[in-house]
Design a protein around this motif. Structure first.
Motif, PDB file in Angstrom:
ATOM      1  N   ALA A   1       0.836  -1.206   0.000  1.00 37.03           N
ATOM      2  CA  ALA A   1       0.000   0.000   0.000  1.00 37.03           C
ATOM      3  C   ALA A   1       0.869   1.253   0.000  1.00 37.03           C
ATOM      4  O   ALA A   1       0.571   2.233  -0.705  1.00 37.03           O
ATOM      5  CB  ALA A   1      -0.929  -0.016   1.211  1.00 37.03           C
ATOM      6  N   LYS A   2       1.965   1.232   0.761  1.00 31.54           N
ATOM      7  CA  LYS A   2       2.879   2.382   0.782  1.00 31.54           C
ATOM      8  C   LYS A   2       3.538   2.597  -0.583  1.00 31.54           C
ATOM      9  O   LYS A   2       3.676   3.734  -1.047  1.00 31.54           O
ATOM     10  CB  LYS A   2       3.946   2.191   1.866  1.00 31.54           C
ATOM     11  CG  LYS A   2       3.444   2.397   3.285  1.00 31.54           C
ATOM     12  CD  LYS A   2       4.572   2.509   4.289  1.00 31.54           C
ATOM     13  CE  LYS A   2       5.270   1.215   4.537  1.00 31.54           C
ATOM     14  NZ  LYS A   2       6.316   1.317   5.597  1.00 31.54           N
ATOM     15  N   LEU A   3       3.949   1.521  -1.218  1.00 31.14           N
ATOM     16  CA  LEU A   3       4.578   1.630  -2.539  1.00 31.14           C
ATOM     17  C   LEU A   3       3.607   2.194  -3.566  1.00 31.14           C
ATOM     18  O   LEU A   3       3.980   3.025  -4.405  1.00 31.14           O
ATOM     19  CB  LEU A   3       5.074   0.256  -2.983  1.00 31.14           C
ATOM     20  CG  LEU A   3       6.332  -0.276  -2.278  1.00 31.14           C
ATOM     21  CD1 LEU A   3       6.522  -1.753  -2.582  1.00 31.14           C
ATOM     22  CD2 LEU A   3       7.563   0.521  -2.697  1.00 31.14           C
ATOM     23  N   ILE A   4       2.349   1.739  -3.508  1.00 28.09           N
ATOM     24  CA  ILE A   4       1.345   2.231  -4.452  1.00 28.09           C
ATOM     25  C   ILE A   4       1.045   3.703  -4.194  1.00 28.09           C
ATOM     26  O   ILE A   4       0.960   4.513  -5.133  1.00 28.09           O
ATOM     27  CB  ILE A   4       0.062   1.380  -4.355  1.00 28.09           C
ATOM     28  CG1 ILE A   4       0.326  -0.033  -4.890  1.00 28.09           C
ATOM     29  CG2 ILE A   4      -1.086   2.039  -5.131  1.00 28.09           C
ATOM     30  CD1 ILE A   4      -0.822  -0.988  -4.700  1.00 28.09           C
ATOM     31  N   GLU A   5       0.927   4.061  -2.914  1.00 29.35           N
ATOM     32  CA  GLU A   5       0.639   5.459  -2.568  1.00 29.35           C
ATOM     33  C   GLU A   5       1.781   6.382  -2.982  1.00 29.35           C
ATOM     34  O   GLU A   5       1.566   7.473  -3.519  1.00 29.35           O
ATOM     35  CB  GLU A   5       0.384   5.587  -1.067  1.00 29.35           C
ATOM     36  CG  GLU A   5       0.043   7.005  -0.625  1.00 29.35           C
ATOM     37  CD  GLU A   5      -0.187   7.110   0.874  1.00 29.35           C
ATOM     38  OE1 GLU A   5      -0.484   8.215   1.350  1.00 29.35           O
ATOM     39  OE2 GLU A   5      -0.047   6.081   1.578  1.00 29.35           O
ATOM     40  N   ASP A   6       3.010   5.946  -2.764  1.00 31.15           N
ATOM     41  CA  ASP A   6       4.171   6.748  -3.136  1.00 31.15           C
ATOM     42  C   ASP A   6       4.294   6.875  -4.658  1.00 31.15           C
ATOM     43  O   ASP A   6       4.555   7.950  -5.192  1.00 31.15           O
ATOM     44  CB  ASP A   6       5.440   6.129  -2.552  1.00 31.15           C
ATOM     45  CG  ASP A   6       6.698   6.845  -2.987  1.00 31.15           C
ATOM     46  OD1 ASP A   6       6.957   7.949  -2.480  1.00 31.15           O
ATOM     47  OD2 ASP A   6       7.400   6.301  -3.862  1.00 31.15           O
ATOM     48  N   GLY A   7       4.121   5.767  -5.344  1.00 34.53           N
ATOM     49  CA  GLY A   7       4.104   5.780  -6.806  1.00 34.53           C
ATOM     50  C   GLY A   7       5.448   5.815  -7.492  1.00 34.53           C
ATOM     51  O   GLY A   7       5.523   5.682  -8.731  1.00 34.53           O
ATOM     52  N   SER A   8       6.541   5.988  -6.740  1.00 37.50           N
ATOM     53  CA  SER A   8       7.856   6.163  -7.372  1.00 37.50           C
ATOM     54  C   SER A   8       8.309   4.916  -8.115  1.00 37.50           C
ATOM     55  O   SER A   8       8.877   5.006  -9.220  1.00 37.50           O
ATOM     56  CB  SER A   8       8.897   6.542  -6.319  1.00 37.50           C
ATOM     57  OG  SER A   8       8.566   7.769  -5.708  1.00 37.50           O
ATOM     58  N   LEU A   9       8.082   3.744  -7.526  1.00 35.62           N
ATOM     59  CA  LEU A   9       8.514   2.514  -8.180  1.00 35.62           C
ATOM     60  C   LEU A   9       7.678   2.252  -9.434  1.00 35.62           C
ATOM     61  O   LEU A   9       8.225   1.878 -10.490  1.00 35.62           O
ATOM     62  CB  LEU A   9       8.410   1.330  -7.215  1.00 35.62           C
ATOM     63  CG  LEU A   9       8.965  -0.004  -7.713  1.00 35.62           C
ATOM     64  CD1 LEU A   9      10.416   0.109  -8.149  1.00 35.62           C
ATOM     65  CD2 LEU A   9       8.812  -1.087  -6.635  1.00 35.62           C
ATOM     66  N   ASP A  10       6.385   2.466  -9.352  1.00 33.48           N
ATOM     67  CA  ASP A  10       5.528   2.295 -10.530  1.00 33.48           C
ATOM     68  C   ASP A  10       5.928   3.263 -11.644  1.00 33.48           C
ATOM     69  O   ASP A  10       5.931   2.913 -12.833  1.00 33.48           O
ATOM     70  CB  ASP A  10       4.059   2.523 -10.160  1.00 33.48           C
ATOM     71  CG  ASP A  10       3.460   1.368  -9.378  1.00 33.48           C
ATOM     72  OD1 ASP A  10       4.046   0.266  -9.417  1.00 33.48           O
ATOM     73  OD2 ASP A  10       2.419   1.556  -8.727  1.00 33.48           O
ATOM     74  N   GLU A  11       6.295   4.493 -11.254  1.00 29.75           N
ATOM     75  CA  GLU A  11       6.700   5.486 -12.248  1.00 29.75           C
ATOM     76  C   GLU A  11       8.018   5.089 -12.901  1.00 29.75           C
ATOM     77  O   GLU A  11       8.213   5.299 -14.108  1.00 29.75           O
ATOM     78  CB  GLU A  11       6.822   6.858 -11.589  1.00 29.75           C
ATOM     79  CG  GLU A  11       7.275   7.986 -12.509  1.00 29.75           C
ATOM     80  CD  GLU A  11       6.327   8.263 -13.670  1.00 29.75           C
ATOM     81  OE1 GLU A  11       6.735   9.006 -14.595  1.00 29.75           O
ATOM     82  OE2 GLU A  11       5.188   7.758 -13.667  1.00 29.75           O
TER      83      GLU A  11
END
Length: 482
Positions: free
Chosen positions: A417-427
């Motif tokens: 959930a933290k990774l999705i909220e941050d979005g940096s890895l997805d970006e």
């Protein structure tokens, strides 16, 4: 080892096991707080408390110092649009939790729980079942998994064995109603009995094949009757140690026919649950139809069974097959086959199935990332196909192990959930593939990128410039969420 010492070694092992059974029978045969009412194990209807020193496990948050509390698993908390309990769908494995003895290939059993009397009687099976449901209720888990022969003893004949099963299942049905629980899945144990030494559905003996079919028939009926959501086919001894004396194609054909018959019977009795196959490498065979997810998928495709089965991924088996659990989950998910997860792990320095509870936060985060991308696991879930370490012998350890495993996966979900909220890895991932967000990229991804067109583009563009993959940055971003 000296020549001629093997019979002596076998005698010593047998003597050790017999001694363990005698000691177990001399120990308390019913719960510690029963006191003078203990009857030596003859009674099967006692309904007192099996875990009097353990309260119901509650969520107390990350700062809690209470070992009998959840720090990360809060069942009712909503994360990414679902309650944690609905993401997880945790279940307790009856065989490891209540039939595990602590034995390993080089050591005799180390555990004897207070309610055990050293027998495999119906009375003992009923007492064990009551302990199991109390354990689940205190743990706050509403699903369980079982092998047929672990919950009810073998009889002298198939008729007697089925009668034993019927008696135990009626008790389980009653206890399920009292505790609002049900099986995540059931299965038949087609590997421990000597009749299955050559396999079950792959046995070269037609009478063994037929016996396995009769056993699966009953196990499917039981799973359906108890409201099970899935039924699992284990690899177990289905496979080949050597191909010198094996007709591999014939055995694969037999196995496919067996599984198709199971599909037909499932539909005949109205069982709506999912049929699962679990890849199971090196237990104990080496030429297998179910070595890993990809091999199992190929088998299902060849025999036209892909629409009837999904896959139960066991993380420890993933590592034994030479993959990570994340790799196996993604392979199953991408192919629409992810049905259930056996939540365990193995020791990287031990080359066999140690069935440890998962405690690695990074691994749990990767596991939960696949679950989230899959939209959840329902009607599957997480089964704790994991056992206490051989030296963990206190009743309390049963709770501590499950709390640790549940908290680890819950923490993994929170990290996702933290990774999705941050979005940096997805970006970072999006940018890596952004060249395909072009007219020619769209042509390729639609399946219309013919070689002549692509050659013309290469002549127009010249030598491509290849950017960095930013692997280290990806690792930094991932681990910043742990």
């Amino acid at each position: 080892m000296m020549k001629g010492s093997k019979p002596l070694l076998l005698l010593l092992v047998a003597s050790s096991l017999c001694l363990s059974a005698v000691i177990a029978a001399q120990q308390q045969t019913c719960p510690a707080d029963l006191g003078g009412k203990c009857d030596g194990g003859a009674s099967d209807d006692w309904e007192g408390e099996f875990f009097p020193g353990v309260p119901k496990i509650k969520y107390e948050g990350p700062t809690s110092k209470n070992p009998l509390a959840y720090r990360w698993y809060n069942a009712e908390e909503v994360i990414l649009g679902k309650k944690m309990k609905d993401w997880m769908r945790f279940s307790v494995a009856f065989w490891h939790t209540f039939r595990g003895t602590g034995a390993d290939p080089f050591g005799a059993p180390t555990k004897s729980w207070p309610w055990e009397d050293g027998t495999n009687s119906l009375a003992m099976a009923k007492r064990r079942m009551r302990a199991h449901f109390e354990f689940m209720e205190k743990l706050g888990v509403d699903r369980w998994c079982f092998h047929d022969r672990d919950i009810a003893p073998d009889g002298r004949t198939l008729e007697e064995t089925n009668a034993n099963m019927d008696e135990i299942v009626e008790l389980a049905k009653q206890l399920q109603a009292e505790t609002n629980t049900k099986p995540l899945w059931g299965t038949a144990q087609l590997f421990m009995h000597p009749r299955y030494m050559h396999g079950a559905a792959t046995s070269p003996e037609v009478k063994v094949y037929a016996y396995a079919a009769a056993q699966v028939k009953k196990a499917l009926e039981v799973t359906h009757y108890l409201g099970g959501e899935n039924y699992v086919f284990w690899g177990g001894r289905e496979g080949y140690q050597t191909l010198l004396n094996t007709d591999m194609k014939r055995e694969l054909d037999h196995l496919a026919n067996f599984l198709q018959a199971a599909v037909d019977y499932k539909k005949k009795i109205g069982f709506k649950g999912t049929l699962l196959i679990e890849p199971k490498p090196q237990e104990p065979t080496k030429h297998q139809y179910d070595w890993d997810v990809a091999t199992t998928f190929a088998f299902l495709q060849k025999y036209g069974l892909t629409g009837e089965f999904k896959i139960n991924v066991e993380c420890n088996h993933a590592t034994l097959s030479g993959h990570s659990c994340h790799h196996e989950l993604e392979t199953a998910r991408i192919n629409g086959l992810l049905g259930n997860i056996d939540a365990n792990t193995g020791d990287p320095q031990v080359g066999w199935d140690t069935d440890q509870f998962m405690t690695d936060i990074a691994e749990a985060t990767l596991v939960m990332s696949s679950v989230v991308k899959n939209g959840g696991l329902a009607p599957g879930g997480f089964n704790f196909d994991a056992k206490l370490r051989r030296e963990s012998t206190d009743v309390e350890d049963m709770f501590l192990a499950h709390i640790s495993g549940m908290d680890t996966l819950a923490r993994g979900l929170r990290n996702v959930a933290k990774l999705i909220e941050d979005g940096s890895l997805d970006e970072l991932v999006r940018k890596r593939y952004q060249s395909f967000d072009s007219q020619i990229g769209a042509l390729i991804e639609s399946g219309k990128g013919d070689f002549e067109t692509l050659e013309k583009k290469v002549l127009e563009w010249g030598e491509p410039t290849v950017p960095s993959g930013k692997q280290e940055l990806a690792e930094i971003l991932f681990h910043s969420a742990l």
